[in-house]
Design a protein around this motif. Structure first.
Motif, short mmCIF file in Angstrom:
data_model
loop_
_atom_site.label_atom_id
_atom_site.label_comp_id
_atom_site.label_asym_id
_atom_site.label_seq_id
_atom_site.Cartn_x
_atom_site.Cartn_y
_atom_site.Cartn_z
N ALA A 173 51.23 31.23 49.48
CA ALA A 173 52.32 30.30 49.18
C ALA A 173 51.78 28.91 48.86
CB ALA A 173 53.29 30.24 50.37
N SER A 174 50.74 28.50 49.64
CA SER A 174 50.13 27.20 49.38
C SER A 174 49.46 27.17 48.01
CB SER A 174 49.12 26.86 50.48
OG SER A 174 49.75 26.79 51.75
N ASP A 175 48.77 28.29 47.68
CA ASP A 175 48.14 28.36 46.36
C ASP A 175 49.18 28.26 45.25
OD1 ASP A 175 45.65 28.56 47.48
OD2 ASP A 175 45.53 30.75 47.32
N ASP A 176 50.29 28.96 45.47
CA ASP A 176 51.35 28.89 44.46
C ASP A 176 51.89 27.46 44.35
OD1 ASP A 176 51.05 31.58 44.02
OD2 ASP A 176 52.71 32.17 45.34
N GLN A 177 52.05 26.84 45.53
CA GLN A 177 52.53 25.46 45.50
C GLN A 177 51.53 24.53 44.81
OE1 GLN A 177 53.36 24.40 49.55
NE2 GLN A 177 55.21 25.68 49.69
N VAL A 178 50.23 24.73 45.16
CA VAL A 178 49.21 23.91 44.52
C VAL A 178 49.19 24.15 43.01
CG1 VAL A 178 46.72 23.55 44.33
CG2 VAL A 178 47.77 23.73 46.58
N SER A 179 49.30 25.44 42.64
CA SER A 179 49.32 25.76 41.21
C SER A 179 50.52 25.11 40.53
CB SER A 179 49.35 27.28 41.01
OG SER A 179 48.20 27.88 41.55
N ASP A 180 51.67 25.18 41.23
CA ASP A 180 52.86 24.55 40.64
C ASP A 180 52.68 23.05 40.53
OD1 ASP A 180 54.05 27.01 40.48
OD2 ASP A 180 55.19 26.81 42.35
N ALA A 183 50.34 22.35 37.82
CA ALA A 183 51.02 22.56 36.54
C ALA A 183 51.96 21.39 36.23
CB ALA A 183 51.79 23.87 36.58
N GLN A 184 52.69 20.93 37.27
CA GLN A 184 53.58 19.78 37.07
C GLN A 184 52.79 18.54 36.70
OE1 GLN A 184 56.05 19.24 40.51
NE2 GLN A 184 56.92 21.32 40.41
N PHE A 185 51.67 18.36 37.44
CA PHE A 185 50.85 17.19 37.13
C PHE A 185 50.26 17.29 35.72
CE2 PHE A 185 46.67 15.03 37.33
CZ PHE A 185 47.12 13.73 37.58
N GLY A 186 49.82 18.54 35.39
CA GLY A 186 49.28 18.72 34.04
C GLY A 186 50.34 18.48 32.97
N ARG A 187 51.57 18.96 33.24
CA ARG A 187 52.64 18.73 32.26
C ARG A 187 52.97 17.24 32.14
NH1 ARG A 187 54.69 23.56 34.56
NH2 ARG A 187 56.01 22.38 36.02
N GLN A 188 52.93 16.54 33.31
CA GLN A 188 53.18 15.11 33.27
C GLN A 188 52.10 14.38 32.47
OE1 GLN A 188 53.54 13.86 37.33
NE2 GLN A 188 55.59 14.76 37.62
N GLN A 189 50.84 14.80 32.75
CA GLN A 189 49.75 14.19 31.98
C GLN A 189 49.89 14.50 30.49
OE1 GLN A 189 46.00 15.48 33.82
NE2 GLN A 189 45.69 13.33 34.41
N GLN A 190 50.22 15.77 30.22
CA GLN A 190 50.35 16.15 28.81
C GLN A 190 51.55 15.44 28.17
OE1 GLN A 190 47.99 18.44 27.10
NE2 GLN A 190 48.92 16.91 25.77
N GLN A 191 52.62 15.27 28.97
CA GLN A 191 53.80 14.57 28.44
C GLN A 191 53.48 13.11 28.13
OE1 GLN A 191 56.60 16.10 27.70
NE2 GLN A 191 57.56 14.21 26.91
N ARG A 336 51.09 28.68 28.79
CA ARG A 336 51.18 27.46 29.55
C ARG A 336 50.10 27.38 30.65
NH1 ARG A 336 56.08 24.78 29.05
NH2 ARG A 336 57.65 25.86 27.78
N LEU A 337 49.84 28.52 31.26
CA LEU A 337 48.87 28.57 32.36
C LEU A 337 47.86 29.68 32.08
CD1 LEU A 337 51.39 28.34 35.34
CD2 LEU A 337 50.00 26.47 34.42
N GLU A 338 46.81 29.67 32.87
CA GLU A 338 45.75 30.67 32.68
C GLU A 338 46.27 32.09 32.94
OE1 GLU A 338 41.14 31.51 34.16
OE2 GLU A 338 42.31 29.81 34.94
#
Length: 345
Positions: A173-180, A183-191, A336-338
């Motif tokens: 669950a933590s890995d999923d949260q970290v991945s999310d 991903a959110q941080f990456g999307r923000q950076q990409q945005q 979007r993700l690996e």
């Protein structure tokens, strides 16, 4: 021993027949004097040859040399014969007695040995059985303890497995949260880079103006672009420095429309090279792309590699999103993700 025989001068054994003279009280072997009477009267009235001779002749002539010699010879002959017969009888009797005694000893010894052997065997059985029972009881106790320990270990192991399962679920669950979050941080950076362009392969000079270079590229693409449409343009340090390769230029447009128009114009012109913007020297191709984050750059590289392996024909980037398509008729896939690479079949 009871005395000495006056005839043979030998000791008289208690086991040998003997006779005593009622006159002189001298002792004789019964065989030495030829006495065969067994009655009490005959024995009490018996007189030795010396006393008989003295009484018959009115005197004692037993000391006469010839008489003494004859008497001695007779006595020796009688004694020798008696001794031989007595010795044989004694030996035979003794052997018989010894044989019987030995047989009795053997029987007694066998009986005793059998008794001892039986007692020893019984004692050994009792002792060994007792030891075996004790050892079995001890082993049974130890086995019971081992069973109890094993049961306790199983319970603890089940608890550990359950704890591990819960922990693994938490980690997942933590890995999923970290991945999310990533991903959110990456999307923000990409945005934040949605209006950016990255120019790679443009030769670098000390007196260059990155903004002027971007305007020249826009003129080549047939796009009307003003200096005010560019918020900034400057060279940046790449993550991996390659000798002889100039630093890329990052350009931020005023809006997405300016960026899209420039990319569309370059697509119509099928790219741009140094000669097209008036840079002298060896002609080199210049690449103008959307400004992707480092993670998306790696994802784009992996997508291209896998697409080549799976025979996918098209891979492109639009608005900082990665797409691919196997052919003209197949639908486009958004990576979007690996983990989305598993969509490539």
């Amino acid at each position: 021993m009871v005395g000495t025989c006056e005839a043979c001068k030998e000791h008289i054994s208690v086991t040998v027949k003997r006779i005593k003279c009622n006159l002189c009280s001298c002792m004789y072997h019964s065989d030495c004097v030829g006495f065969t009477g067994d009655s009490t009267q005959a024995r009490t009235q018996w007189k030795c040859p010396n006393c008989v001779a003295a009484a018959r002749k009115g005197g004692d002539n037993s000391n006469t040399p010839v008489r003494v010699d004859k008497l001695n010879k007779i006595q020796r002959s009688v004694c020798d014969d008696s001794d031989d017969a007595l010795s044989k009888r004694d030996v035979t009797k003794e052997l018989t007695d010894n044989s019987k005694l030995l047989c009795r000893f053997e029987n007694i010894l066998d009986s005793k040995l059998k008794t001892i052997k039986f007692e020893i065997v019984e004692e050994l059985k009792t002792t060994i059985f007792a030891e075996i029972k004790s050892e079995i009881a001890s082993l049974s106790s130890e086995f019971s303890q081992l069973q109890a320990s094993y049961s306790q270990l199983q319970i603890e192991n089940d608890h550990l497995k359950n704890d591990l399962r819960v922990l693994q679920e938490r980690i997942d669950a933590s890995d999923d949260q970290v991945s999310d979050l990533r991903a959110q941080f990456g999307r923000q950076q990409q945005q934040a880079r949605i209006n950016n362009l990255e120019i790679v392969g443009l030769p670098q000079t000390s007196s260059e103006s990155p903004v002027d270079l971007v305007l020249k590229i826009a003129r080549h693409a047939g796009v009307e672009l003003k200096q005010g449409d560019i918020e900034f343009a400057h060279r940046v340090q790449p993550q991996k420095t390659i000798t002889g390769r100039p630093k890329p230029i990052v350009v931020k447009m005023k809006n997405r429309l300016c960026k899209d128009n420039l990319l569309s114009g370059l697509k119509r012109k099928k790219g741009v090279c140094t000669k097209d913007i008036g840079i002298e020297g060896t002609e080199k191709k210049i690449f103008v792309n959307e400004h992707l984050t480092p993670e998306n750059k790696q994802l784009l590289k992996a997508t291209k590699t896998l697409a080549q392996q799976k025979a996918y024909k098209y891979v492109w980037v639009r608005n900082c999103n990665i797409f691919l398509r196997k052919n003209e008729e197949s639908p486009a896939l958004n990576i979007r993700l690996e983990k989305d690479l598993s969509k490539i079949k």
